[in-house]
Structure formats: C-alpha cells, structure tokens
Scaffold this motif. Structure first.
Motif, PDB file in Angstrom:
ATOM      1  N   ALA A 119       0.831  -1.208   0.000  1.00  0.00           N
ATOM      2  CA  ALA A 119       0.000   0.000   0.000  1.00  0.00           C
ATOM      3  C   ALA A 119       0.865   1.258   0.000  1.00  0.00           C
ATOM      4  N   ARG A 120       1.952   1.242   0.772  1.00  0.00           N
ATOM      5  CA  ARG A 120       2.865   2.390   0.767  1.00  0.00           C
ATOM      6  C   ARG A 120       3.494   2.578  -0.607  1.00  0.00           C
ATOM      7  N   GLU A 123       0.981   4.179  -2.829  1.00  0.00           N
ATOM      8  CA  GLU A 123       0.887   5.598  -2.473  1.00  0.00           C
ATOM      9  C   GLU A 123       2.029   6.387  -3.098  1.00  0.00           C
ATOM     10  N   ASP A 356      -8.647  12.995   6.903  1.00  0.00           N
ATOM     11  CA  ASP A 356      -7.475  12.334   6.339  1.00  0.00           C
ATOM     12  C   ASP A 356      -7.206  11.072   7.152  1.00  0.00           C
ATOM     13  N   LEU A 358      -4.904   9.076   7.060  1.00  0.00           N
ATOM     14  CA  LEU A 358      -3.480   8.850   7.308  1.00  0.00           C
ATOM     15  C   LEU A 358      -2.859   9.976   8.127  1.00  0.00           C
ATOM     16  N   ARG A 368      -4.003   1.682   5.622  1.00  0.00           N
ATOM     17  CA  ARG A 368      -3.328   1.953   4.348  1.00  0.00           C
ATOM     18  C   ARG A 368      -3.839   1.011   3.251  1.00  0.00           C
ATOM     19  N   ARG A 371      -7.074   2.278   2.105  1.00  0.00           N
ATOM     20  CA  ARG A 371      -6.953   3.574   1.425  1.00  0.00           C
ATOM     21  C   ARG A 371      -6.421   3.458   0.013  1.00  0.00           C
ATOM     22  N   PHE A 372      -5.587   2.441  -0.278  1.00  0.00           N
ATOM     23  CA  PHE A 372      -4.893   2.438  -1.572  1.00  0.00           C
ATOM     24  C   PHE A 372      -5.160   1.225  -2.458  1.00  0.00           C
ATOM     25  N   HIS A 402     -11.434   6.726  -0.052  1.00  0.00           N
ATOM     26  CA  HIS A 402     -10.852   6.188  -1.279  1.00  0.00           C
ATOM     27  C   HIS A 402     -11.910   6.101  -2.377  1.00  0.00           C
TER      28      HIS A 402
END
Length: 576
Positions: A119-120, A123, A356, A358, A368, A371-372, A402
C-alpha cells in the motif's frame, strides 16, 4: 440527372445492407431475399466478360500483447518459508541457539505488514516495490489466491491483463474462490476486447460499393465478421464477469463499450467516394446524405456501447463504489459527455470535509490497505489477514475516502442496531459520495433520515436532504422542484462547517438554475424562473467567494462559476 439520382438511391441501399450486417436493421427487420431473374439465353454474338475475382476480406483478430507489457509481468517470487537468522558471535559455538525469523506468511501480522508495504508503494507510485511486496506473499494462504495478481492486472494497461493473468490462472485458478477466479477471467476478457480494434481504412470498401458489386459484397462480409467477433468477445467477457466484484464487472463492460465505440468510429471514417464527389456540382446534398447514412448505421452501435457502460455504472452503484475515475471509463466518456450518467458537473464537487485517514503517523497497515488497494481487493485481503480491522472506524473511513465502502461490508455494519456516530459518519461519507457521483436517490434517502449530532455529519445530512428536493406536504406532491437549500443555509453561520455549507449551497443553487428551470414534469408544480435562479446562484457564489474562512482553491472555483452564471444571466436578459 438520372445518374445523380441512381447514386443517391444506391447509397441508402448499400448502407442499409451494412446496417443489417452490423446487427441493427434500419427501420425494422432485414428485407427478404430477392430471387434474381433468370439470365437470358446465351447468344453467340455476345462476348462473355470474364468475372473479376472476389475482393479478399481480412478476418478480425485480437492483437497480440504489446511488448510494452513485459514490464508488468510478474518476476519470480521469493520463497516465503521461515529463514534462519545469522548466528550472533556468541552463538557460533552452539548453532542450536540461532533464532528462527518469521517469514512473511508466518502469521496474520506479518502478512498484513507485507500488504502495508504494498500500500505504501502504491501511495508512492513505486510499482517495483509494490510487486516485490506482492511477490513475497505468493503462495501465502493468509491472502486469497489470485487477488493480488488481479490487482496488478487492474493497475496495468488493460491490454496487458491477459498476459499477466493467464499464467497464474493456469497454475492456481482452481485454488481460487469463485469470485476471484471470475475477476481474473473477466479482466482477461476485457484485455482481449481492448486489443480487438479495426485498423485504419478497414471499411474503405464501403466507399467503392457504389460502383463495384464485388466491393459491396466484401464490405458486407467484412462488417459481418467484425460484428460477430465483437459480439463473441463481449459475450465471453461479460459471462466470465458474472460472479466477479462489481468493480471488475464494470471494467469488463466499459471495455466492451470502448470496443464498439472504436468500431463505430472507424466505420464513420469511411471516405467519401470519388464517384460521388464528381457529381457534387449537380447535387450539393449528396455528401450530406452519404454521411447521414453512415450516422444511421453508427448511432445504434453507440447506443449499444452506452447501454453497456450504464450497466457497468449500475453495478458500481449497487456495490457502493466509485468507478468513474477508472481509465476504462474515462476512455468512453467523450461520445456521451452530455448524456445522463456521463456528464461531469463542477457543481457536484462539493466540500464534504472528509478526514485524512493517514493523518495519524501511527496509523496501522489495515488503514493503508483500505486507502490504496481497490475496495474489493482491500476487503478480500483484510477479511483474511485482519478481519477485526474491517469493523473499525479508521478502516471504514479509509474506504469511504478512497472509492467507497463495498456494499457487503457496509450492509453488515448497518445491521448493528446500536451503531455509534463514528461508524455512521464513515458510512454517511461513503453513501453521500455515491449519491453525488451517480445521482443515487436511495443513498441520499438513507443518509437524510439520520439524526446526526456532530457538525460534519450535520453538513452531510443537509447535502443529502438538499439533493432530495423540497419536502412533501402531508403526502402530497412537493410544492416546487429543484434542490432544497434551507438545511445548508441554516448551517452557513455555524463554526467549523459554515463556509462549507455556504459553498455547497451556492454550487447546488447554480445546478438548480442549470437543470430545473423551465416547465416542470408535473403540471401541478410551478416552474422555476431561470432569471431568478441564475441571479440567486450569482449572488450566492459571489458572497461565498468573499469568506475569509474558505480555502483559496474553493474561492477561485466560486469566482469562476459566478462569472459563468453571470454570463448566462446576461444572455437571458437579452432575450425578449
């Protein structure tokens, strides 16, 4: 003049044949076959003209996967077994003291950590790091089979999906859950549709059909082959997507729509025949009639494409996810941008004050992932790796920010009778975004009945109420049409949400003027005066643009929309 008339009559005949071949009959069913008259007896004085050979027809084929897709293919996965740690200096004498480091798949926590790394990477836009994290989870039973491969294929150019997924389907397809297997196969079908395109000039034979019977026969054959090929690939992709997540089913339908649009575009590009161009001086409308007949053929094809796209949107609405930003949808917007379901309205970009997810630097990997990753994939992976996280407010908020909370998860949470405001707030944000994106009245109705307490929740309830229009009086029809802005106006002086409420009311006031002026559908309802509607929108937009607590980007948007609305008002003032 007789020759001009013959060409003008011949074109409708040829195009009607093409229309029948393309699956839609112009003005009813295809005409019955005409039995040719018997040829006159041969005469010794007549010299037979040798018959010309038939014009070859190229059968349509799905293009090969382009070489550019090699960069998206999977790399060999590293082993996921536990590995021995390097022994410390004092352990060298006794190797048994060396500890065993846990592998990526040794626990739910380690699998979730790998998903978090992916996920990072998403991002950060780092495809290589994402694929490395996914590869580490290959063969791990803590992640559903095929899900991560489908995520890779969905993120890659759609023409590459077949090359990405075919090897893993052959190796592990039978081990996957039915819906994940369907997702992989649906993207394979979508990939084939994306690579089924007629080359430039593929239907130029139509231009020769006016004077060459062989060209006419070959053109009809060519169109029939393309119609059959497109129908087959569409049927295969949609059949395979039957049990797939709604987002994947939508992609399959968008790609089918794109294939038909490309077909219609190439057909419409048929050049104007030179034989007709030489007669244009005698009949100036000849070229207009020619292209009108081509439009007569291509419009039903475009309608078929629009119906496919709307079916994809319908599935996304029912699942509560947003799909209009996907590349597969964006490519088909242009022909239908003024039609319901496809138009982009700046007046729907409301200020919802989303949090937000995050913002907290200590946010967990589950947040995460939600979110992604695509919503269906985030739900599937977290359900296996960290099911409890799916019920937490931060994860639900990440889904909502998202592309929406999947309906299966949302409905499970909504069953709870004593649902707290934090959970309701996340669901409210998700439902409101769906209502704004698709005009989904059920989502707005579900939200409008909530007795919210928190300021941000009050704002979202007021927006939903506004979308539903004026309230009905004792069960009778509403006294007027349009949006009911009273709730937003009441919040415009509240702290925290005042600027957002006033801004949203101003945008919806402009949409009121754009959509609802003129005669209402119900004769019992009074019409909205367009001049008053635009004047109200201008006043609201100019007022909110002066608020000091509104951010600069929103101020700029309000000023731009105010100028546009004032221009419309000036035009109305000039009308008698």
């Amino acid at each position: 003049m007789r020759r001009v008339e013959s060409f003008a009559l011949a074109r409708p005949f040829v195009v009607s044949l093409a229309c029948t071949a393309v699956f839609v009959a112009c003005g009813g069913s295809a005409p019955p076959p005409v039995t040719p008259k018997p040829a006159p007896p041969a005469s010794s004085s007549v010299v037979a003209t040798p018959e010309l050979p038939p014009i070859p027809v190229v059968a349509p084929e799905v293009d090969k996967t382009p070489a550019s897709c090699d960069a998206f293919l999977a790399k060999p996965a590293p082993k996921t077994e536990e590995k021995k740690a390097e022994p410390k200096p004092d352990d060298k004498k006794d190797p048994k003291k060396a500890k065993t480091e846990p592998g990526v798949c040794s626990s739910n926590a380690t699998a979730l950590a790998a998903l978090g790394r992916a996920a990072r990477a998403i991002e950060a836009g780092d495809r290589a790091a994402r694929d490395e994290a996914f590869a580490a989870l290959a063969g791990c039973d803590r992640v559903p089979v095929l899900v991560l491969d489908v995520v890779r294929a969905q993120a890659a150019p759609i023409v590459c999906a077949e090359a990405i997924l075919t090897p893993v389907l052959e190796a592990h397809g039978k081990e996957a859950l039915p819906n994940h297997q369907a997702a992989a196969r649906a993207l394979v079908g979508a990939s084939r549709l994306a690579r089924l395109r007629a080359k430039k000039g593929a239907f130029d034979l139509l231009a020769r059909a006016e004077v060459d019977p062989k060209a006419k026969d070959s053109a009809v054959q060519q169109l029939t082959l393309w119609k059959d090929a497109l129908e087959k690939e569409e049927r295969d992709a949609l059949t395979l997507s039957k049990n797939a997540p709604a987002e994947i089913g939508a992609i399959a339908r968008f790609e089918a729509a794109a294939a038909w649009i490309a077909f219609a575009k190439e057909l419409r590009a048929t050049p104007y025949p030179t034989e007709l161009a030489s007669l244009a001086k005698k009949d100036k409308d000849l070229e207009v009639h020619y292209y009108a007949k081509l439009d007569e053929v291509t419009m039903p094809i475009l309608e078929r494409a629009r119906a496919l796209a709307l079916a994809g949107i319908g599935g996304a609405v029912r699942d509560g996810v947003l799909v209009k930003d996907l590349p597969s949808f964006q490519q088909i917007v242009e022909p239908f941008k003024s039609r319901a379901g496809f138009e982009h309205r700046a007046t729907r970009d409301l200020e919802l004050l989303p949090p937000d997810p995050l913002a907290d630097k200590k946010v967990g990997d589950a947040v995460r992932v939600a979110r992604f990753l695509p919503p269906w994939a985030a739900y599937a992976t977290l359900e296996r790796a960290e099911p409890a996280a799916l019920l937490t407010t931060p994860v639900l908020t990440a889904f909502a920010v998202h592309r929406g909370i999947p309906a299966a998860l949302r409905l499970e949470i909504e069953k709870e009778k004593k649902l707290d405001d934090q959970h309701r707030g996340a669901i409210a944000l998700s439902r409101l975004r769906v209502a704004l994106a698709y005009g989904s009245r059920p989502d707005a109705e579900s939200l409008a009945t909530w007795k919210a307490k928190q300021p941000v929740d009050l704002l979202r309830v007021a927006i939903a109420s506004a979308l539903l229009g004026p309230k009905k009086d004792d069960g009778k029809a509403a006294l007027s049409i349009g949006y009911d802005l009273a709730g937003l106006d009441a919040l415009s002086k509240k702290p925290v949400i005042g600027a957002a409420a006033q801004y949203d009311a101003a945008l919806l006031a402009l949409e009121n003027a754009q959509l609802f002026t003129g005669a209402p559908p119900d004769p019992m309802q009074p019409p909205i005066d367009p001049k008053k509607a635009y004047a109200d929108a201008v006043a609201r937009l100019e007022a909110v643009s002066q608020r000091k607590d509104l951010d600069d980007a929103r101020k700029a948007t309000a000023k731009t929309l105010a100028a546009s609305a004032r221009a419309s008002l000036d035009l109305l003032d000039k009308k008698p």
